[in-house]
Design an enzyme around this catalytic site. Structure first.
Site, PDB file in Angstrom:
ATOM      1  N   ASN A  30       0.820  -1.229   0.000  1.00  0.00           N
ATOM      2  CA  ASN A  30       0.000   0.000   0.000  1.00  0.00           C
ATOM      3  C   ASN A  30       0.850   1.274   0.000  1.00  0.00           C
ATOM      4  OD1 ASN A  30       0.716  -0.721   2.629  1.00  0.00           O
ATOM      5  ND2 ASN A  30      -1.145   0.117   3.529  1.00  0.00           N
ATOM      6  N   PRO A  45       6.891  -6.031  -1.381  1.00  0.00           N
ATOM      7  CA  PRO A  45       5.826  -6.830  -1.989  1.00  0.00           C
ATOM      8  C   PRO A  45       6.068  -7.123  -3.471  1.00  0.00           C
ATOM      9  CG  PRO A  45       5.146  -4.577  -1.725  1.00  0.00           C
ATOM     10  CD  PRO A  45       6.467  -4.676  -1.055  1.00  0.00           C
ATOM     11  N   GLU A  46       5.573  -8.250  -3.916  1.00  0.00           N
ATOM     12  CA  GLU A  46       5.740  -8.672  -5.317  1.00  0.00           C
ATOM     13  C   GLU A  46       4.869  -7.838  -6.254  1.00  0.00           C
ATOM     14  OE1 GLU A  46       5.493 -10.686  -2.648  1.00  0.00           O
ATOM     15  OE2 GLU A  46       7.638 -11.129  -2.787  1.00  0.00           O
ATOM     16  N   GLY A  87       1.732  -5.537   7.647  1.00  0.00           N
ATOM     17  CA  GLY A  87       0.756  -6.255   6.822  1.00  0.00           C
ATOM     18  C   GLY A  87      -0.436  -6.660   7.662  1.00  0.00           C
ATOM     19  N   GLU A  97       3.573  -4.231  12.597  1.00  0.00           N
ATOM     20  CA  GLU A  97       2.615  -3.166  12.257  1.00  0.00           C
ATOM     21  C   GLU A  97       1.481  -3.835  11.506  1.00  0.00           C
ATOM     22  OE1 GLU A  97       2.751  -0.222  13.212  1.00  0.00           O
ATOM     23  OE2 GLU A  97       4.837   0.040  13.802  1.00  0.00           O
ATOM     24  N   CYS A 123      -3.432   1.514   6.576  1.00  0.00           N
ATOM     25  CA  CYS A 123      -3.701   0.845   7.861  1.00  0.00           C
ATOM     26  C   CYS A 123      -4.333   1.803   8.867  1.00  0.00           C
ATOM     27  CB  CYS A 123      -2.434   0.212   8.423  1.00  0.00           C
ATOM     28  SG  CYS A 123      -1.072   1.357   8.591  1.00  0.00           S
TER      29      CYS A 123
HETATM   30  P1  NAD Z   1      -2.240 -10.717   2.970  1.00  0.00           P
HETATM   31  O1  NAD Z   1      -2.558 -11.022   4.387  1.00  0.00           O
HETATM   32  O2  NAD Z   1      -2.230 -11.818   1.985  1.00  0.00           O
HETATM   33  O3  NAD Z   1      -0.824  -9.996   2.832  1.00  0.00           O
HETATM   34  C1  NAD Z   1      -0.479  -8.858   3.579  1.00  0.00           C
HETATM   35  C2  NAD Z   1       1.015  -8.574   3.329  1.00  0.00           C
HETATM   36  O4  NAD Z   1       1.794  -9.621   3.909  1.00  0.00           O
HETATM   37  C3  NAD Z   1       1.416  -8.552   1.860  1.00  0.00           C
HETATM   38  O5  NAD Z   1       2.365  -7.521   1.685  1.00  0.00           O
HETATM   39  C4  NAD Z   1       2.033  -9.920   1.595  1.00  0.00           C
HETATM   40  O6  NAD Z   1       3.045  -9.880   0.606  1.00  0.00           O
HETATM   41  C5  NAD Z   1       2.645 -10.247   2.926  1.00  0.00           C
HETATM   42  N1  NAD Z   1       2.655 -11.667   3.250  1.00  0.00           N
HETATM   43  C6  NAD Z   1       1.659 -12.545   3.041  1.00  0.00           C
HETATM   44  N2  NAD Z   1       1.999 -13.772   3.511  1.00  0.00           N
HETATM   45  C7  NAD Z   1       3.252 -13.643   4.004  1.00  0.00           C
HETATM   46  C8  NAD Z   1       4.159 -14.543   4.632  1.00  0.00           C
HETATM   47  N3  NAD Z   1       3.827 -15.812   4.872  1.00  0.00           N
HETATM   48  N4  NAD Z   1       5.362 -14.069   5.015  1.00  0.00           N
HETATM   49  C9  NAD Z   1       5.713 -12.785   4.809  1.00  0.00           C
HETATM   50  N5  NAD Z   1       4.897 -11.881   4.230  1.00  0.00           N
HETATM   51  C10 NAD Z   1       3.681 -12.307   3.840  1.00  0.00           C
HETATM   52  O7  NAD Z   1      -3.285  -9.617   2.563  1.00  0.00           O
HETATM   53  P2  NAD Z   1      -3.413  -8.744   1.265  1.00  0.00           P
HETATM   54  O8  NAD Z   1      -4.592  -9.207   0.482  1.00  0.00           O
HETATM   55  O9  NAD Z   1      -2.114  -8.547   0.574  1.00  0.00           O
HETATM   56  O10 NAD Z   1      -3.777  -7.379   1.985  1.00  0.00           O
HETATM   57  C11 NAD Z   1      -5.021  -7.210   2.611  1.00  0.00           C
HETATM   58  C12 NAD Z   1      -4.897  -7.176   4.087  1.00  0.00           C
HETATM   59  O11 NAD Z   1      -3.568  -6.935   4.506  1.00  0.00           O
HETATM   60  C13 NAD Z   1      -5.704  -6.018   4.595  1.00  0.00           C
HETATM   61  O12 NAD Z   1      -6.909  -6.475   5.101  1.00  0.00           O
HETATM   62  C14 NAD Z   1      -4.868  -5.355   5.646  1.00  0.00           C
HETATM   63  O13 NAD Z   1      -5.306  -5.711   6.923  1.00  0.00           O
HETATM   64  C15 NAD Z   1      -3.513  -5.934   5.491  1.00  0.00           C
HETATM   65  N6  NAD Z   1      -2.491  -4.953   5.105  1.00  0.00           N
HETATM   66  C16 NAD Z   1      -2.078  -4.106   6.049  1.00  0.00           C
HETATM   67  C17 NAD Z   1      -1.122  -3.187   5.734  1.00  0.00           C
HETATM   68  C18 NAD Z   1      -0.631  -2.217   6.760  1.00  0.00           C
HETATM   69  O14 NAD Z   1      -0.133  -1.163   6.389  1.00  0.00           O
HETATM   70  N7  NAD Z   1      -0.711  -2.544   8.041  1.00  0.00           N
HETATM   71  C19 NAD Z   1      -0.609  -3.130   4.451  1.00  0.00           C
HETATM   72  C20 NAD Z   1      -1.054  -4.041   3.487  1.00  0.00           C
HETATM   73  C21 NAD Z   1      -1.995  -4.969   3.841  1.00  0.00           C
END
Ligand code: NAD
Length: 477
Positions: free
Chosen positions: A154, A179-180, A230, A252, A286
């Site tokens: 994001n 992120p990819e 994330g 975070e 977030c």
């Molecule tokens: P997701 O849970 O699949 O992934 C969230 C992030 O974690 C991504 O950047 C992904 O590359 C990374 N990730 C996923 N699995 C991982 C692993 N096993 N090890 C390391 N990294 C991993 O969700 P999404 O569909 O990408 O994003 C949606 C949700 O993620 C949202 O509902 C939100 O809560 C959360 N999010 C939060 C933030 C933040 O700034 N806190 C940022 C992006 C996404």
């Protein structure tokens, strides 16, 4: 504005740029068109082993540099980022969708983070306790060690810098996995670091299968610290993995920010602020305001004003100067948001603006739902998209109870002109950050982080630097 996607997508391991040869590749999409624009290589297990070995080599060398030497290199990184800001911001918009102006602001804030932590790293100080018997006890602050840093899509540039800059300032080395979805802008940041003269054993860059990479890195005792931004679900998973090697963690995670709108606020000024903020980065923030609790006396006027302003938010390609909100960053957010809206309306919520996906690419119209019932899933699940939820409240106590009802505690906001209430609300609200009459809560010199299931540890500010330092007590007799 038209722009070509001029990215060089490679891993950076042990001082070497590595492309797709002999590796799997993942597609990168432009969310404004859904077209595939490139392929990013996936790190193999052998790549990760080499990265770990390089980090082990690089740590004693980087740690041995003076804070001033580290600062000089970090200021060069900042200069490089500023000089390349337009290019990096263009890549960010093409990969992530946000309007170019926001993308450029994000890139410049990454430069500012390197400058801030370059200076802050020269202020790492311990303390001395004097004993009456002439003995001394000292607290030294030392770098925690090699860091595995996972940052999301994001704010890919800013959040990558938010981890690398304090880690470097503290004397740590970093393996960064951005992120990819957005590898062009983040590998451009990596180029700024390498071109500043920071060695390839000090900062490394990997992309690939997130689960494979995090399992592989965290299984190694070389990694002493894990920093993740994330979702709460992934954060919990990484915390469990980190437990095996007792690695320190900063998490975070998700939020679901309440906004308490009291009837003594300046309603028009408040509406202008809240609508602009809600749809910034298409709500994929977030600390995005999501749950709007509005006092009874101004509820109808707020709902009407919110709907009118939301209908005017200009959506489009982030490279178009008129665009105020771009597409969602990836296609999987569309069904997730549709499901939350369907549930909320089936339970009695009233759509007052938007409500559906639109156009080519991953566009979703700015959406607001009024009278959302408390049992709607979206009142506990973070929408992470352009979706505002509005409910009325009567008393301040009721508003605070509603604000604190979710398991998250990242950011919270209140709009009121009552000074005593400001103090009461700031004290009682369960969140790591509070914004009163404003949303500007992310500052380089202030801690950024949450409580409850929003995680722990802080980024930014002196507290962010502390996350990469460990205290050592030395007793001298
Ligand atoms: P997701 O849970 O699949 O992934 C969230 C992030 O974690 C991504 O950047 C992904 O590359 C990374 N990730 C996923 N699995 C991982 C692993 N096993 N090890 C390391 N990294 C991993 O969700 P999404 O569909 O990408 O994003 C949606 C949700 O993620 C949202 O509902 C939100 O809560 C959360 N999010 C939060 C933030 C933040 O700034 N806190 C940022 C992006 C996404």
């Amino acid at each position: 504005m038209t722009a070509t996607y001029d990215a060089d997508l490679q891993l950076f391991i042990a001082g070497e740029w590595r492309g797709t040869e002999g590796r799997d590749a993942r597609p990168v999409y432009n969310p404004a068109t859904a077209a595939t624009i490139a392929d990013v290589p996936s790190a193999t297990a052998a790549d990760l082993d080499e990265a770990l070995a390089a980090a082990k080599r690089g740590w004693p060398l980087w740690r041995a540099k003076t804070p001033q030497e580290r600062a000089a290199l970090m200021h060069k990184v900042a200069d490089n980022i500023r000089q390349r800001a337009d290019h990096i911001a263009t890549l960010l918009t093409l990969e992530q969708g946000k309007p170019f102006g926001e993308a450029r602001g994000e890139v410049l804030s990454a430069a500012a983070l390197f400058d801030y932590f370059a200076e802050q790293g020269q202020r790492i100080e311990g303390r001395v306790v004097q004993r009456p018997t002439g003995q001394r006890a000292m607290v030294l602050k030392q770098p925690v060690g090699p860091v595995a840093a996972f940052s999301p899509w994001n704010f890919p540039v800013n959040l990558m810098a938010k981890k690398i800059a304090p880690a470097l300032a503290a004397g740590c080395v970093v393996i960064s996995k951005p992120p990819e979805e957005t590898p062009g802008c983040t590998s451009a940041i990596m180029r700024c670091i390498v071109d500043a003269g920071i060695s390839g054993d000090v900062v490394q860059l990997v992309y690939g299968d997130p689960d494979m990479i995090s399992r592989h890195l965290l299984a190694s005792s070389t990694i002493r610290k894990v920093s993740f931004t994330g979702s709460t679900a992934v954060g919990k998973h990484l915390m469990k993995l980190a437990a095996d090697n007792v690695q320190r963690i900063t998490m975070e995670l998700g939020g679901h920010a309440p906004v308490l709108i009291f009837d003594d606020c300046d309603l028009d000024a408040t509406l202008d602020k809240v609508v602009a903020q809600k749809f910034r980065n298409a709500g994929q923030v977030c600390v995005s305001p999501t749950r709007f609790y509005v006092q009874d006396g101004i509820y109808d006027a707020f709902v009407q004003g919110f709907a009118q302003r939301t209908a005017k938010v200009q959506i489009g390609d982030g490279l178009d100067a008129a665009t105020q909100m771009g597409p969602l960053a990836n296609s999987r957010r569309i069904p997730a948001i549709e499901k939350l809206i369907a549930d909320a309306t089936a339970k009695g919520g009233r759509i007052i603006a938007g409500g559906d996906a639109t156009g080519d690419g991953y566009f979703f119209r700015p959406t607001a739902i009024a009278d959302v019932p408390l049992d709607a899933d979206v009142m506990t699940t973070e929408p992470f998209g352009p979706l505002a939820l509005i409910r009325p409240f009567g008393t301040e106590d009721e508003a605070l109870e509603q604000a604190n009802r979710v398991p998250f505690g990242l950011a919270a906001f209140a709009f009121t002109e009552n000074g005593r209430r400001i103090n009461r609300v700031a004290d009682a609200i369960e969140s790591g950050m509070v914004g009163i009459n404003a949303f500007a809560i992310s500052a380089h010199d202030m801690p950024f982080g949450g409580i409850k299931e929003s995680g722990f540890g802080s980024e930014s500010g002196p507290e962010g630097l502390d996350g990469y330092l460990v205290p050592k007590a030395v007793h001298i007799y």
